[in-house]
Each structure stands twice: as structure tokens, then as C-alpha cells.
Scaffold this active site. Sequence first.
Site, PDB file in Angstrom:
ATOM      1  CG  HIS A 194       0.976  32.458  19.207  1.00  0.00           C
ATOM      2  ND1 HIS A 194       0.813  33.814  18.990  1.00  0.00           N
ATOM      3  CD2 HIS A 194       2.279  32.288  19.502  1.00  0.00           C
ATOM      4  CE1 HIS A 194       1.976  34.418  19.144  1.00  0.00           C
ATOM      5  NE2 HIS A 194       2.873  33.511  19.453  1.00  0.00           N
ATOM      6  CB  SER A 241      -7.175  24.046  21.461  1.00  0.00           C
ATOM      7  OG  SER A 241      -6.289  24.173  22.547  1.00  0.00           O
ATOM      8  CG  HIS A 272       1.565  26.546  22.318  1.00  0.00           C
ATOM      9  ND1 HIS A 272       0.697  26.682  21.255  1.00  0.00           N
ATOM     10  CD2 HIS A 272       1.059  25.534  23.057  1.00  0.00           C
ATOM     11  CE1 HIS A 272      -0.289  25.820  21.366  1.00  0.00           C
ATOM     12  NE2 HIS A 272      -0.099  25.090  22.452  1.00  0.00           N
ATOM     13  CB  CYS A 332      25.440   4.671  21.511  1.00  0.00           C
ATOM     14  SG  CYS A 332      25.650   6.147  22.527  1.00  0.00           S
ATOM     15  CB  CYS A 381      -3.902  35.048  19.408  1.00  0.00           C
ATOM     16  SG  CYS A 381      -2.606  33.947  19.991  1.00  0.00           S
ATOM     17  CG  PHE A 437      -4.057  -3.692  13.595  1.00  0.00           C
ATOM     18  CD1 PHE A 437      -4.294  -5.011  13.967  1.00  0.00           C
ATOM     19  CD2 PHE A 437      -2.772  -3.321  13.227  1.00  0.00           C
ATOM     20  CE1 PHE A 437      -3.264  -5.944  13.974  1.00  0.00           C
ATOM     21  CE2 PHE A 437      -1.742  -4.257  13.227  1.00  0.00           C
ATOM     22  CZ  PHE A 437      -1.990  -5.570  13.597  1.00  0.00           C
ATOM     23  NE  ARG A 440      -2.750  -1.434   3.533  1.00  0.00           N
ATOM     24  CZ  ARG A 440      -3.217  -1.086   4.718  1.00  0.00           C
ATOM     25  NH1 ARG A 440      -3.900   0.035   4.850  1.00  0.00           N
ATOM     26  NH2 ARG A 440      -3.001  -1.826   5.779  1.00  0.00           N
ATOM     27  CG  ASN A 477       0.080  18.618  21.129  1.00  0.00           C
ATOM     28  OD1 ASN A 477       0.861  17.674  21.093  1.00  0.00           O
ATOM     29  ND2 ASN A 477      -0.724  18.846  22.156  1.00  0.00           N
TER      30      ASN A 477
HETATM   31 ZN   LIG Z   1      23.964   6.476  24.062  1.00  0.00          ZN
HETATM   32 ZN   LIG Z   2      -0.988  34.667  18.513  1.00  0.00          ZN
END
Ligand SMILES: [Zn+2]
Ligand SMILES: [Zn+2]
Length: 339
Positions: free
Chosen positions: A169, A166, A171, A204, A46, A313, A20, A158
Amino acid sequence: MSELRQDLTTREWVIIATDRARRPQEFTATDGGKKAAQLPPYSETCPFCPGNEKFTPEENFRINQVGKSGPSDWQTRVIPNKFPALSPKSELTRLPDHIFNRVNGYGYHEVVIETPFHNRPLALMEVGEIEKAIQTIRGRYEAMRADPKVRLIVVFKNHGRAAGTSLEHPHFQIVGVPIVPGGVRSRIEVAERYYDDTGNCVYCAVMEHEIKDKERIILETEYFIAFHPFASRMPFETWIMPCGHITSFGGPQPDLPSTLAPVLKQVQAKLYHGLNDPDFNLILHTAPLADEDAPYYHWHIQILPRLTLQAGFELGSGIYITTALPEETAKFMRDIPVN
Ligand SMILES: [Zn+2]
Ligand SMILES: [Zn+2]
């Protein structure tokens, strides 16, 4: 044929559904919320824009713009989350409920506003501005680290509606929690076991292999590498890791902001220009505070673009199905020109 791949650092499996598989450019974001390019530099409504400081809880940290000191002349600013998941104002008490564990909501939940510009995500920020953002995050990390009741500090971002934000701006959020959750504990245990068996840090080992193999590397500096992991859980999953073996994001590391900033900028710019500002979650994985001196853990950043949806799944099995080959997406990322 599809194939199953195992992540050496978690022992979790993914299915790479090559039947796919889509070409890397087919993941370009076309829907979701507004893209940064469509937003104004300032929004009257804002709470994170300069001039609107009164709409946020009282700030606990800021870096002002060079040579300025007015109330709205900040370059970065940190405030407690208006609807905090955890608060340092409560007590840390265990309140067992029959067979269940319960602790009241002690901790920290803060918002780092890393730019005064409403429409300037990391991808469009100057390297020097990103450096100040990292300094700000490190400052708050150290403040939470000084509280002995905090066991783990989670730094994340996010970006975009599909990633759960939500507020448009740009952040970051930083959460200091009084427990070590199972998922983090499990990562530590996998790393510890690998260390017991081999005398090596698993991160590492992965990094050394990726550098030699080159196929999944996006970029490499003296201090950091960025790559798409062998067992990517989703298309364009990107890890940024310090080349030196460093367990924790915290502690004295004076060069960290200036060496990480250009790498974060490049990776973000490549995603932004290559995939049309995709929604993503950025998560900083670092050792729980009690494990900061452990030789087997290695802090790193994971960027998880939200280009596909997870469903039953994944929830039921913990096995992600990904429809792109990390070898192909890494090449696509390498080839995107950014300054
Ligand atoms: Zn390491
Ligand atoms: Zn803003």
C-alpha cells in the site's frame, strides 16, 4: 571509454561506464514484486486499507475526503510506525560507552498513508490527491520541527521490493532524528565551502547551469525543475528542486503543496509509464533544523530507481558505477507523453 564525473554538491565521484551503457528503454522493470497494475484497489489483509484502521497504531493526523467524516472516510492518514526505529516516548540521553558515542532512541518514526487505494501509487494519483499528501507530510514535518530535541527530519518513500518496502500500500515515512549524521553534515559542509568560495548556493549554481544546458532537464515549471544530475549515481536518478533559493522544506510556504504536486505527478508518471512501474527510493533532502537560515543549502527531492544492483565496489569506495548516460535518460523521460 568510460568517464569519471564529480557531483558538485557532494564532491563524490561516479563512473559512467559508457562501454557497458544500455539504451534507456533497456532499463524497463521486468521482475521484482507485483506492479501496481496487478494489485486490487482494496486488500482485506492490508492494515493501510480503509476499514482496517484497527490494525494500525492510533493515528495522529488525517485529512478526510471532502464532505465526509466517517472513521474510514480519510484521504490521507498518519500513524506511528508499528516497529519504530525511534520513539518520542523515550528520553534523549547520551550514554557514552568508553570511546563510543551512544544516545538512546529518541525521535519520531511515522507512516503517511497518502491514498486510501491499495493500488494507486503517486504516478496514478490525481494532482489534487498528491497536493493533500504533501500537505499531510508538511503538517507532520512542522509537528516534529516544533520539538527542540529533533535535529533533522528525513522524509522518504520506499516503492517496491527492491527499494526495501514490506507493504504494498503506497506510503511515505517521516523520521525525526536527534542527531545530524555524517552524510548530511558532509553535504552541508560542501555547500558551505562553495558559498565561501563563490558567494553562491551550489544547488542554485547547478540548477542555473542545467536550465541553460537543457540536456539533462526533464521538465521545468515556474516553481520547480526536474532533471537527471550530471554525476547520476544510478540510471534515471532524478532530482526535483525548487527554482527559488529555499533552504528548508519546513516553515511557512503556503504554495508548496500546490506547486510541487503537478511536478511530482509528471515525474512519477513518466517513470511509471516509461519503465513499467520501477522500484525506487524517494528521499527529501532538507537542511538540519539548526541550519534552516543558512544561505548555502537548498532543499530538493531525489528519486533513485532501483534498476541495477550496487555491490562491493560501491560499498568499498563510495564510487557508483552507472551504466546509462543521464543526457540520454533525460531525453527518454522528456519524450514520454503523460497528461
Ligand atoms: Zn540555492
Ligand atoms: Zn492497502
